[in-house]
Design a protein around this motif. Structure first.
Motif, PDB file in Angstrom:
ATOM      1  N   LYS A   7       0.807  -1.227   0.000  1.00  0.00           N
ATOM      2  CA  LYS A   7       0.000   0.000   0.000  1.00  0.00           C
ATOM      3  C   LYS A   7       0.838   1.275   0.000  1.00  0.00           C
ATOM      4  CE  LYS A   7      -4.040  -2.071   2.144  1.00  0.00           C
ATOM      5  NZ  LYS A   7      -4.942  -2.061   3.298  1.00  0.00           N
ATOM      6  N   CYS A   8       1.887   1.336   0.833  1.00  0.00           N
ATOM      7  CA  CYS A   8       2.669   2.576   0.915  1.00  0.00           C
ATOM      8  C   CYS A   8       3.996   2.483   0.158  1.00  0.00           C
ATOM      9  CB  CYS A   8       2.923   2.967   2.368  1.00  0.00           C
ATOM     10  SG  CYS A   8       3.955   1.827   3.293  1.00  0.00           S
ATOM     11  N   GLY A   9       4.444   1.273  -0.210  1.00  0.00           N
ATOM     12  CA  GLY A   9       5.658   1.100  -0.985  1.00  0.00           C
ATOM     13  C   GLY A   9       6.940   1.246  -0.198  1.00  0.00           C
ATOM     14  N   LYS A  10       6.852   1.270   1.136  1.00  0.00           N
ATOM     15  CA  LYS A  10       8.037   1.435   1.971  1.00  0.00           C
ATOM     16  C   LYS A  10       8.549   0.088   2.466  1.00  0.00           C
ATOM     17  CE  LYS A  10       6.693   5.991   3.536  1.00  0.00           C
ATOM     18  NZ  LYS A  10       6.330   6.802   4.685  1.00  0.00           N
ATOM     19  N   ARG A  11       9.857   0.015   2.674  1.00  0.00           N
ATOM     20  CA  ARG A  11      10.489  -1.187   3.197  1.00  0.00           C
ATOM     21  C   ARG A  11      10.339  -1.181   4.719  1.00  0.00           C
ATOM     22  NH1 ARG A  11      14.475  -4.555   1.079  1.00  0.00           N
ATOM     23  NH2 ARG A  11      14.532  -3.170  -0.702  1.00  0.00           N
ATOM     24  N   GLY A  12       9.963  -2.325   5.274  1.00  0.00           N
ATOM     25  CA  GLY A  12       9.786  -2.405   6.713  1.00  0.00           C
ATOM     26  C   GLY A  12       9.958  -3.810   7.230  1.00  0.00           C
ATOM     27  N   THR A  13       9.730  -3.963   8.517  1.00  0.00           N
ATOM     28  CA  THR A  13       9.868  -5.241   9.195  1.00  0.00           C
ATOM     29  C   THR A  13       8.493  -5.863   9.389  1.00  0.00           C
ATOM     30  OG1 THR A  13      11.755  -4.340  10.378  1.00  0.00           O
ATOM     31  CG2 THR A  13      10.818  -6.365  11.236  1.00  0.00           C
ATOM     32  N   LEU A  14       8.357  -7.140   9.051  1.00  0.00           N
ATOM     33  CA  LEU A  14       7.104  -7.853   9.244  1.00  0.00           C
ATOM     34  C   LEU A  14       7.005  -8.303  10.693  1.00  0.00           C
ATOM     35  CD1 LEU A  14       4.555  -9.131   8.019  1.00  0.00           C
ATOM     36  CD2 LEU A  14       5.920 -11.171   7.589  1.00  0.00           C
ATOM     37  N   ASN A  15       5.872  -7.984  11.333  1.00  0.00           N
ATOM     38  CA  ASN A  15       5.637  -8.357  12.724  1.00  0.00           C
ATOM     39  C   ASN A  15       4.301  -9.067  12.840  1.00  0.00           C
ATOM     40  OD1 ASN A  15       7.949  -6.999  13.934  1.00  0.00           O
ATOM     41  ND2 ASN A  15       6.919  -5.136  13.301  1.00  0.00           N
ATOM     42  N   ILE A  16       4.187  -9.919  13.844  1.00  0.00           N
ATOM     43  CA  ILE A  16       2.948 -10.631  14.118  1.00  0.00           C
ATOM     44  C   ILE A  16       2.544 -10.336  15.554  1.00  0.00           C
ATOM     45  CG2 ILE A  16       1.818 -12.876  14.264  1.00  0.00           C
ATOM     46  CD1 ILE A  16       4.003 -13.920  12.360  1.00  0.00           C
ATOM     47  N   LYS A  17       1.300  -9.894  15.729  1.00  0.00           N
ATOM     48  CA  LYS A  17       0.769  -9.656  17.061  1.00  0.00           C
ATOM     49  C   LYS A  17      -0.305 -10.695  17.327  1.00  0.00           C
ATOM     50  CE  LYS A  17      -1.340  -6.261  20.052  1.00  0.00           C
ATOM     51  NZ  LYS A  17      -1.847  -4.895  20.182  1.00  0.00           N
ATOM     52  N   ARG A  18      -0.153 -11.435  18.407  1.00  0.00           N
ATOM     53  CA  ARG A  18      -1.113 -12.474  18.768  1.00  0.00           C
ATOM     54  C   ARG A  18      -1.970 -11.989  19.924  1.00  0.00           C
ATOM     55  NH1 ARG A  18       3.627 -15.201  17.525  1.00  0.00           N
ATOM     56  NH2 ARG A  18       3.389 -16.672  15.833  1.00  0.00           N
ATOM     57  N   THR A  19      -3.292 -12.176  19.782  1.00  0.00           N
ATOM     58  CA  THR A  19      -4.219 -11.821  20.850  1.00  0.00           C
ATOM     59  C   THR A  19      -5.046 -13.042  21.197  1.00  0.00           C
ATOM     60  OG1 THR A  19      -5.915 -11.069  19.316  1.00  0.00           O
ATOM     61  CG2 THR A  19      -4.374  -9.412  20.118  1.00  0.00           C
ATOM     62  N   VAL A  20      -5.451 -13.132  22.456  1.00  0.00           N
ATOM     63  CA  VAL A  20      -6.290 -14.230  22.919  1.00  0.00           C
ATOM     64  C   VAL A  20      -7.561 -13.638  23.499  1.00  0.00           C
ATOM     65  CG1 VAL A  20      -6.470 -16.189  24.498  1.00  0.00           C
ATOM     66  CG2 VAL A  20      -4.282 -15.645  23.433  1.00  0.00           C
ATOM     67  N   SER A  21      -8.706 -14.082  22.994  1.00  0.00           N
ATOM     68  CA  SER A  21      -9.993 -13.620  23.473  1.00  0.00           C
ATOM     69  C   SER A  21     -10.941 -14.802  23.554  1.00  0.00           C
ATOM     70  CB  SER A  21     -10.555 -12.556  22.534  1.00  0.00           C
ATOM     71  OG  SER A  21     -11.825 -12.149  22.967  1.00  0.00           O
ATOM     72  N   LYS A  22     -11.450 -15.076  24.752  1.00  0.00           N
ATOM     73  CA  LYS A  22     -12.401 -16.171  24.985  1.00  0.00           C
ATOM     74  C   LYS A  22     -11.850 -17.507  24.489  1.00  0.00           C
ATOM     75  CE  LYS A  22     -16.398 -13.161  24.802  1.00  0.00           C
ATOM     76  NZ  LYS A  22     -17.676 -12.874  24.179  1.00  0.00           N
ATOM     77  N   GLY A  23     -10.564 -17.729  24.678  1.00  0.00           N
ATOM     78  CA  GLY A  23      -9.946 -18.988  24.311  1.00  0.00           C
ATOM     79  C   GLY A  23      -9.520 -19.101  22.859  1.00  0.00           C
ATOM     80  N   HIS A  24      -9.794 -18.098  22.039  1.00  0.00           N
ATOM     81  CA  HIS A  24      -9.409 -18.116  20.631  1.00  0.00           C
ATOM     82  C   HIS A  24      -8.195 -17.221  20.424  1.00  0.00           C
ATOM     83  CE1 HIS A  24     -13.048 -20.218  19.392  1.00  0.00           C
ATOM     84  NE2 HIS A  24     -13.719 -19.405  20.205  1.00  0.00           N
ATOM     85  N   THR A  25      -7.251 -17.710  19.645  1.00  0.00           N
ATOM     86  CA  THR A  25      -6.041 -16.948  19.353  1.00  0.00           C
ATOM     87  C   THR A  25      -6.123 -16.402  17.928  1.00  0.00           C
ATOM     88  OG1 THR A  25      -4.760 -18.379  20.797  1.00  0.00           O
ATOM     89  CG2 THR A  25      -3.526 -17.040  19.238  1.00  0.00           C
TER      90      THR A  25
END
Length: 48
Positions: A7-25
């Motif tokens: 979308k923006c065409g910039k170089r960056g670092t890929l990150n993953i954010k994990r959330t847990v809600s009501k037993g689902h990740t």
């Protein structure tokens, strides 16, 4: 891992954010890159 965000065409670092809600990740993918004009780090959300 270094990637170029579509979308923006910039170089960056890929990150993953994990959330847990009501037993689902959920994993959310986003890129974090440095903006040379504002001298700040910004994040772009990629999706689940």
């Amino acid at each position: 891992m270094q990637i170029i965000y579509i979308k923006c065409g910039k170089r960056g670092t890929l990150n993953i954010k994990r959330t847990v809600s009501k037993g689902h990740t959920c994993e959310y993918y986003y890129t974090q890159h440095f903006d040379s004009e504002t001298r700040k780090r910004t994040c772009c959300y990629l999706g689940k």
